[in-house]
Design a protein around this motif. Structure first.
Motif, PDB file in Angstrom:
ATOM      1  N   LYS A  24       0.829  -1.209   0.000  1.00 61.82           N
ATOM      2  CA  LYS A  24       0.000   0.000   0.000  1.00 61.82           C
ATOM      3  C   LYS A  24       0.864   1.260   0.000  1.00 61.82           C
ATOM      4  O   LYS A  24       0.578   2.220  -0.708  1.00 61.82           O
ATOM      5  N   LEU A  25       1.907   1.248   0.813  1.00 59.80           N
ATOM      6  CA  LEU A  25       2.763   2.427   0.911  1.00 59.80           C
ATOM      7  C   LEU A  25       3.541   2.684  -0.377  1.00 59.80           C
ATOM      8  O   LEU A  25       3.710   3.829  -0.786  1.00 59.80           O
ATOM      9  N   THR A  26       4.001   1.632  -1.017  1.00 59.91           N
ATOM     10  CA  THR A  26       4.814   1.817  -2.218  1.00 59.91           C
ATOM     11  C   THR A  26       3.999   2.346  -3.385  1.00 59.91           C
ATOM     12  O   THR A  26       4.537   3.043  -4.242  1.00 59.91           O
ATOM     13  N   LYS A  27       2.716   2.044  -3.435  1.00 61.48           N
ATOM     14  CA  LYS A  27       1.882   2.545  -4.524  1.00 61.48           C
ATOM     15  C   LYS A  27       1.899   4.070  -4.557  1.00 61.48           C
ATOM     16  O   LYS A  27       1.801   4.672  -5.626  1.00 61.48           O
ATOM     17  N   ALA A  28       2.016   4.685  -3.405  1.00 62.42           N
ATOM     18  CA  ALA A  28       1.996   6.141  -3.337  1.00 62.42           C
ATOM     19  C   ALA A  28       3.329   6.763  -3.753  1.00 62.42           C
ATOM     20  O   ALA A  28       3.373   7.939  -4.103  1.00 62.42           O
ATOM     21  N   ASP A  32       4.743   4.005 -12.279  1.00 60.28           N
ATOM     22  CA  ASP A  32       4.152   2.764 -12.778  1.00 60.28           C
ATOM     23  C   ASP A  32       5.177   1.692 -13.110  1.00 60.28           C
ATOM     24  O   ASP A  32       5.015   0.528 -12.726  1.00 60.28           O
ATOM     25  N   ASP A  33       6.256   2.051 -13.819  1.00 57.21           N
ATOM     26  CA  ASP A  33       7.244   1.029 -14.196  1.00 57.21           C
ATOM     27  C   ASP A  33       7.939   0.463 -12.962  1.00 57.21           C
ATOM     28  O   ASP A  33       8.227  -0.730 -12.886  1.00 57.21           O
ATOM     29  N   GLN A  34       8.169   1.301 -11.979  1.00 53.38           N
ATOM     30  CA  GLN A  34       8.786   0.827 -10.742  1.00 53.38           C
ATOM     31  C   GLN A  34       7.816  -0.056  -9.958  1.00 53.38           C
ATOM     32  O   GLN A  34       8.215  -1.022  -9.332  1.00 53.38           O
ATOM     33  N   GLN A  35       6.520   0.305 -10.014  1.00 56.17           N
ATOM     34  CA  GLN A  35       5.514  -0.519  -9.342  1.00 56.17           C
ATOM     35  C   GLN A  35       5.466  -1.916  -9.942  1.00 56.17           C
ATOM     36  O   GLN A  35       5.353  -2.910  -9.220  1.00 56.17           O
ATOM     37  N   VAL A  36       5.562  -2.010 -11.263  1.00 55.43           N
ATOM     38  CA  VAL A  36       5.541  -3.314 -11.926  1.00 55.43           C
ATOM     39  C   VAL A  36       6.738  -4.151 -11.478  1.00 55.43           C
ATOM     40  O   VAL A  36       6.596  -5.332 -11.138  1.00 55.43           O
ATOM     41  N   LYS A  37       7.922  -3.540 -11.451  1.00 58.27           N
ATOM     42  CA  LYS A  37       9.118  -4.261 -10.992  1.00 58.27           C
ATOM     43  C   LYS A  37       8.955  -4.708  -9.545  1.00 58.27           C
ATOM     44  O   LYS A  37       9.282  -5.838  -9.179  1.00 58.27           O
ATOM     45  N   PHE A  38       8.435  -3.811  -8.718  1.00 56.70           N
ATOM     46  CA  PHE A  38       8.235  -4.133  -7.309  1.00 56.70           C
ATOM     47  C   PHE A  38       7.248  -5.287  -7.144  1.00 56.70           C
ATOM     48  O   PHE A  38       7.480  -6.209  -6.372  1.00 56.70           O
ATOM     49  N   MET A  39       6.147  -5.228  -7.884  1.00 60.36           N
ATOM     50  CA  MET A  39       5.136  -6.281  -7.767  1.00 60.36           C
ATOM     51  C   MET A  39       5.686  -7.632  -8.241  1.00 60.36           C
ATOM     52  O   MET A  39       5.364  -8.671  -7.658  1.00 60.36           O
ATOM     53  N   ASP A  46       6.891 -13.917  -2.390  1.00 61.74           N
ATOM     54  CA  ASP A  46       5.769 -14.711  -1.896  1.00 61.74           C
ATOM     55  C   ASP A  46       5.935 -16.183  -2.261  1.00 61.74           C
ATOM     56  O   ASP A  46       5.700 -17.074  -1.442  1.00 61.74           O
ATOM     57  N   SER A  47       6.363 -16.442  -3.498  1.00 61.98           N
ATOM     58  CA  SER A  47       6.572 -17.813  -3.956  1.00 61.98           C
ATOM     59  C   SER A  47       7.679 -18.498  -3.155  1.00 61.98           C
ATOM     60  O   SER A  47       7.531 -19.645  -2.714  1.00 61.98           O
ATOM     61  N   LEU A  48       8.773 -17.787  -2.948  1.00 63.05           N
ATOM     62  CA  LEU A  48       9.887 -18.346  -2.176  1.00 63.05           C
ATOM     63  C   LEU A  48       9.492 -18.579  -0.723  1.00 63.05           C
ATOM     64  O   LEU A  48       9.889 -19.585  -0.115  1.00 63.05           O
ATOM     65  N   LEU A  49       8.687 -17.681  -0.158  1.00 64.13           N
ATOM     66  CA  LEU A  49       8.217 -17.844   1.213  1.00 64.13           C
ATOM     67  C   LEU A  49       7.349 -19.095   1.334  1.00 64.13           C
ATOM     68  O   LEU A  49       7.498 -19.871   2.283  1.00 64.13           O
ATOM     69  N   GLU A  50       6.470 -19.319   0.364  1.00 68.59           N
ATOM     70  CA  GLU A  50       5.643 -20.524   0.375  1.00 68.59           C
ATOM     71  C   GLU A  50       6.497 -21.786   0.292  1.00 68.59           C
ATOM     72  O   GLU A  50       6.247 -22.768   0.996  1.00 68.59           O
ATOM     73  N   LYS A  51       7.527 -21.769  -0.566  1.00 57.76           N
ATOM     74  CA  LYS A  51       8.422 -22.924  -0.687  1.00 57.76           C
ATOM     75  C   LYS A  51       9.161 -23.175   0.625  1.00 57.76           C
ATOM     76  O   LYS A  51       9.298 -24.315   1.068  1.00 57.76           O
ATOM     77  N   LEU A  52       9.618 -22.096   1.259  1.00 51.45           N
ATOM     78  CA  LEU A  52      10.319 -22.220   2.528  1.00 51.45           C
ATOM     79  C   LEU A  52       9.405 -22.809   3.598  1.00 51.45           C
ATOM     80  O   LEU A  52       9.810 -23.698   4.348  1.00 51.45           O
ATOM     81  N   GLN A  53       8.181 -22.331   3.654  1.00 51.06           N
ATOM     82  CA  GLN A  53       7.225 -22.856   4.628  1.00 51.06           C
ATOM     83  C   GLN A  53       6.952 -24.338   4.381  1.00 51.06           C
ATOM     84  O   GLN A  53       6.858 -25.125   5.325  1.00 51.06           O
TER      85      GLN A  53
END
Length: 67
Positions: A24-28, A32-39, A46-53
């Motif tokens: 939420k904070l980064t959107k502000a 746009d191009d930086q948001q895409v890279k960030f997302m 998120d994927s790596l966190l799921e694998k770790l779990q």
């Protein structure tokens, strides 16, 4: 002392809450191009966190080899 599943779940919930706040904070602050890279990076995290779990839960469920 082994980590219990409830402790891992609690840590995961806290991490997810933090991730949502960061999103939420980064959107502000990012264009746009930086948001895409960030997302994309966030999705990878998120994927790596799921694998770790998953690996942690397998380790908890597996019998110890050092008995």
């Amino acid at each position: 002392m082994p980590t219990t599943m409830s402790t891992m779940s609690s840590s995961v919930s806290e991490c997810e809450s933090h991730v949502n706040l960061v999103k939420k904070l980064t959107k502000a602050y990012y264009q746009d191009d930086q948001q895409v890279k960030f997302m994309n990076l966030q999705a990878e995290i998120d994927s790596l966190l799921e694998k770790l779990q998953s690996l942690k839960s397998e380790k908890v469920e597996a019998p110890s080899d050092k008995e």
